[in-house]
Design a protein around this motif. Structure first.
Motif, short mmCIF file in Angstrom:
data_model
loop_
_atom_site.label_atom_id
_atom_site.label_comp_id
_atom_site.label_asym_id
_atom_site.label_seq_id
_atom_site.Cartn_x
_atom_site.Cartn_y
_atom_site.Cartn_z
N LEU A 4 0.82 -1.20 0.00
CA LEU A 4 0.00 0.00 0.00
C LEU A 4 0.86 1.26 0.00
CD1 LEU A 4 -2.69 -0.89 2.70
CD2 LEU A 4 -3.14 -0.52 0.28
N THR A 5 0.42 2.26 -0.76
CA THR A 5 1.04 3.57 -0.67
C THR A 5 0.31 4.36 0.41
OG1 THR A 5 -0.44 4.61 -2.28
CG2 THR A 5 1.53 3.49 -3.15
N GLN A 8 -3.12 5.33 -0.83
CA GLN A 8 -4.08 4.23 -0.79
C GLN A 8 -4.53 3.95 0.64
OE1 GLN A 8 -1.62 1.34 -2.76
NE2 GLN A 8 -2.66 1.63 -4.74
N TYR A 9 -3.59 3.98 1.57
CA TYR A 9 -3.92 3.76 2.97
C TYR A 9 -4.91 4.81 3.46
CZ TYR A 9 -3.34 3.79 8.06
OH TYR A 9 -3.58 3.78 9.41
N LEU A 11 -6.90 6.73 1.66
CA LEU A 11 -8.17 6.63 0.95
C LEU A 11 -9.08 5.60 1.62
CD1 LEU A 11 -10.06 7.27 -1.41
CD2 LEU A 11 -8.81 5.57 -2.78
N ILE A 12 -8.52 4.46 1.96
CA ILE A 12 -9.31 3.41 2.61
C ILE A 12 -9.75 3.85 4.00
CG2 ILE A 12 -9.21 1.06 3.54
CD1 ILE A 12 -7.32 0.38 1.20
N GLY A 210 -1.79 -3.19 -3.61
CA GLY A 210 -2.57 -2.08 -3.07
C GLY A 210 -3.80 -1.75 -3.88
N THR A 211 -3.72 -1.88 -5.20
CA THR A 211 -4.88 -1.56 -6.04
C THR A 211 -6.06 -2.46 -5.72
OG1 THR A 211 -3.44 -0.84 -7.84
CG2 THR A 211 -5.70 -1.38 -8.41
N THR A 213 -6.61 -4.04 -2.94
CA THR A 213 -7.08 -3.73 -1.59
C THR A 213 -7.98 -2.50 -1.60
OG1 THR A 213 -5.03 -4.65 -0.64
CG2 THR A 213 -6.36 -3.22 0.77
N VAL A 214 -7.59 -1.47 -2.36
CA VAL A 214 -8.41 -0.26 -2.45
C VAL A 214 -9.76 -0.58 -3.08
CG1 VAL A 214 -8.64 1.96 -3.62
CG2 VAL A 214 -6.49 1.35 -2.52
#
Length: 258
Positions: A4-5, A8-9, A11-12, A210-211, A213-214
């Protein structure tokens, strides 16, 4: 999870926070809205608020688990060793998804026998759908995720059939000014639920890291808000519209005699 970036972290995490706030506010709205519906629809509004309350609680726990599972330092996201608890979603769905169908049946004001039979059948199918989906959510192989995902689609398709075929005649017997809303509520259920399999299989169609996961976490959050808060607003509007004759009669009783 490990790729995860920070964007991304965040955003979630923000999606979880938005989900909690929306569902908590919806709970207050639905329970306060009981005073605006006739007595026979108050149970439906109580259950509608209960659905969003349960979901709001689990979104609080989900966001809490997300924060414990990762550490962000100097723009780098690392895992802490505390596993993100994906079971919270399935516990929530196991409780709320059957209730979503029950509130739709209750607000339609069907006969007692039809209400019991339809609510029981749809509730059990919904619970089975969730139970079959969980092993795939935590599976470590793509094949296992596909197997359990397809298995959970069987009760889902049965529910779709019940909503569109089984309830068609009952909807035709509803007051004319409420039919459109009931039909819309039915489409919201199917539309939002159809979004879950798309998210569910995100990690099996080329997305990873990460994609994926998002897409999964944000996608589930959007679907939950639609299936519970937006659907709940439709249930409220149906109850209000069907309650109008009751309040008209109540107002007529208190009018002073001429």
């Amino acid at each position: 999870m490990q790729s995860l970036t920070t964007g991304q972290y965040d955003l979630i995490y923000n999606a979880f926070s938005f989900g909690f706030a929306t569902l908590a506010a919806a709970t207050i709205f639905f329970w306060l809205g009981r005073s605006q519906v006739a007595p026979q629809y108050k149970t439906a509004m109580t259950i509608t608020g209960l659905v969003t309350f349960i979901a709001a609680y689990h979104y609080f726990r989900i966001s809490e688990s997300w924060g414990l599972a990762f550490d962000v330092k100097d723009g780098v996201v690392t895992t802490t060793g505390y596993a993100f608890n994906q079971a919270y979603r399935y516990v929530d769905w196991l409780l709320t998804v059957p209730l979503l169908l029950v509130e739709l049946i209750l607000v339609m004001g069907l006969s007692r026998s039809e209400t019991i039979s339809r609510a029981t059948r749809l509730g059990l199918l919904a619970a089975l759908m969730i139970i079959l989906g969980y092993p795939g959510e935590v599976a470590e192989t793509v094949s296992a995720r596909w197997f359990w995902g397809i298995a959970s689609m069987i009760p889902f398709l049965w529910i779709v059939y019940e909503l569109f075929s089984g309830l068609s005649k009952s909807i035709e017997n509803q007051p004319e000014d409420a039919r459109g809303l009931i039909s819309a509520a039915r489409y919201v259920v199917i539309g939002s639920w159809a979004f879950y399999p798309i998210v569910y299989f995100a990690g099996t169609v080329g997305m990873d890291g990460g994609t994926a996961t998002v897409v999964i976490e944000v996608g589930y959050t959007i679907a939950d808000i639609t299936a519970k808060a937006v659907f709940g607003v439709l249930i409220f509007l149906i109850a209000v519209r069907k309650s109008q004759p009751y309040f008209d009669r109540q107002n007529a009783k208190v009018q002073p005699a001429e």
